[in-house]
Design an enzyme around this catalytic site. Structure first.
Site, short mmCIF file in Angstrom:
data_model
loop_
_atom_site.label_atom_id
_atom_site.label_comp_id
_atom_site.label_asym_id
_atom_site.label_seq_id
_atom_site.Cartn_x
_atom_site.Cartn_y
_atom_site.Cartn_z
N THR A 1 0.86 -1.19 0.00
CA THR A 1 0.00 0.00 0.00
C THR A 1 0.89 1.23 0.00
O THR A 1 1.76 1.37 0.87
CB THR A 1 -0.90 0.00 1.25
OG1 THR A 1 -1.69 -1.19 1.25
CG2 THR A 1 -1.81 1.22 1.26
N LYS B 1 -6.69 1.34 -3.73
CA LYS B 1 -6.41 0.75 -2.42
C LYS B 1 -6.54 1.81 -1.32
O LYS B 1 -7.02 1.51 -0.21
CB LYS B 1 -5.01 0.14 -2.40
CG LYS B 1 -4.62 -0.48 -1.05
CD LYS B 1 -5.52 -1.63 -0.65
CE LYS B 1 -5.18 -2.17 0.74
NZ LYS B 1 -3.89 -2.89 0.81
N LYS C 1 -0.09 4.06 9.35
CA LYS C 1 0.57 4.30 8.07
C LYS C 1 -0.44 4.68 6.98
O LYS C 1 -0.29 5.70 6.30
CB LYS C 1 1.32 3.04 7.63
CG LYS C 1 1.83 3.05 6.20
CD LYS C 1 2.50 1.75 5.81
CE LYS C 1 1.56 0.59 5.69
NZ LYS C 1 0.78 0.60 4.43
#
Length: 311
Positions: free
Chosen positions: A106, A182, A250
């Site tokens: 990602t 994503k 994150k």
């Protein structure tokens, strides 16, 4: 013409870089489909587990990539992906011409585009292919893959896509589009987990039967996939990290950076990020992301099943 095309009867050779809970499941799925799979991880014990499964262990990323038709990178973020490609013993210098690098991390779409350009300049293919579905679907080969890249990259990667995924969405011919999809998923997932944990801890604060709350909500309009999945962990008092708090520190941080660059407000994602940061600061960063419920309980005095401090 690739050697795979020239020798259609031989096994496809794949390398998996990153044999954590996701990467190991993906590598196992490839082996079940008859691929010849080499694996590398920074943790030797992870490589040993894959060898026990019948895979080939490798001492470095470059060693794993030698002779591979497809290199699948299952690391955390763009910086780690760059290191896998171009760091010491990186795969870019070891991959054969025409091989494909499949990036499952990602990351910011701009980073994916930059990496793709650098990889393609070396005569290699790059497929931007982040995944969703968690460790269970990685093990069964039923992941959802949000992929973008050239037709050549899709064609070259097809054997591993078929082995790893229940659904492969082809989202365009430019790297970065898969990464963008994503990030939309991660925005929703992070907010939904935070909402689920807030709700179940609020129910606990009111002294409700939490098993009955779960039964009622999962049959009602307030349900979400994340409520149904993550609240099970809370009810079991089991915060073993299937997806850790730090993942959403994150990922929602990436959402914030992307939104700020576009001057686009994301107040719900921002509020959820603060809760993940608070949970991480309280020592739960490596615990399951359902630990947000424990944070709410600690703040409010609510009692949850297990009612034990973080590890």
């Amino acid at each position: 013409m690739s050697s795979l095309t020239e020798n259609p009867g031989r096994a496809v050779v794949a390398a998996v870089i990153g044999l954590g809970s996701m990467g190991l499941g993906m590598a196992r799925s490839m082996k079940r489909q008859g691929l010849d799979v080499a694996g590398y991880d920074i943790t030797p014990a992870a490589v040993d587990r894959f060898i026990v499964d019948g895979g080939r262990g490798s001492a470095t990323p470059a060693n794993a990539a030698e002779g591979a038709d497809i290199v699948v990178s299952v690391v955390v973020n763009g910086a780690q992906t760059e290191a896998v490609l171009f760091g010491p013993q990186g795969v870019a210098g070891a991959m054969k011409p025409g091989a494909v690098f499949v990036s499952c991390a990602t990351m910011d779409p701009a980073i994916a585009r930059d990496l793709a350009q650098r990889v393609e300049a070396l005569g290699l293919n790059y497929l931007d292919a982040p995944v969703s579905g968690g460790t269970a679907k990685a093990q069964t080969g039923e992941l959802t893959i949000m992929a973008s890249g050239s037709r050549q990259a899709f064609d070259a990667a097809r054997p591993v896509l078929d082995a790893m995924a229940g659904k492969v969405y082809e989202l365009g011919n430019q790297a970065g589009t898969g990464a963008a999809f994503k990030m939309i998923n991660q925005l929703l997932a992070g907010v939904h987990i935070a909402a689920a944990c807030e709700a179940i801890a609020f129910a606990a604060k009111q002294g409700l039967d939490l098993d009955k709350v779960y039964e009622v909500i999962t049959a009602s309009a307030g349900n979400s996939w994340m409520f149904e999945n993550r609240v099970r962990h809370v009810l079991a008092g089991d915060y073993t990290p299937l997806s850790a708090i730090e993942i959403f520190v994150k990922d929602l941080g990436i959402v914030q950076d992307m939104a700020r660059s576009e001057r686009y407000p994301v107040p719900l994602a921002a509020a959820a990020l603060q809760m993940y940061l608070a949970a991480s600061g309280a020592g739960m960063g490596r615990d399951d992301d359902s630990s947000l419920a424990r944070l709410y309980a600690q703040l409010s005095g609510a009692k949850l099943p297990g009612d034990q401090p973080h590890r």
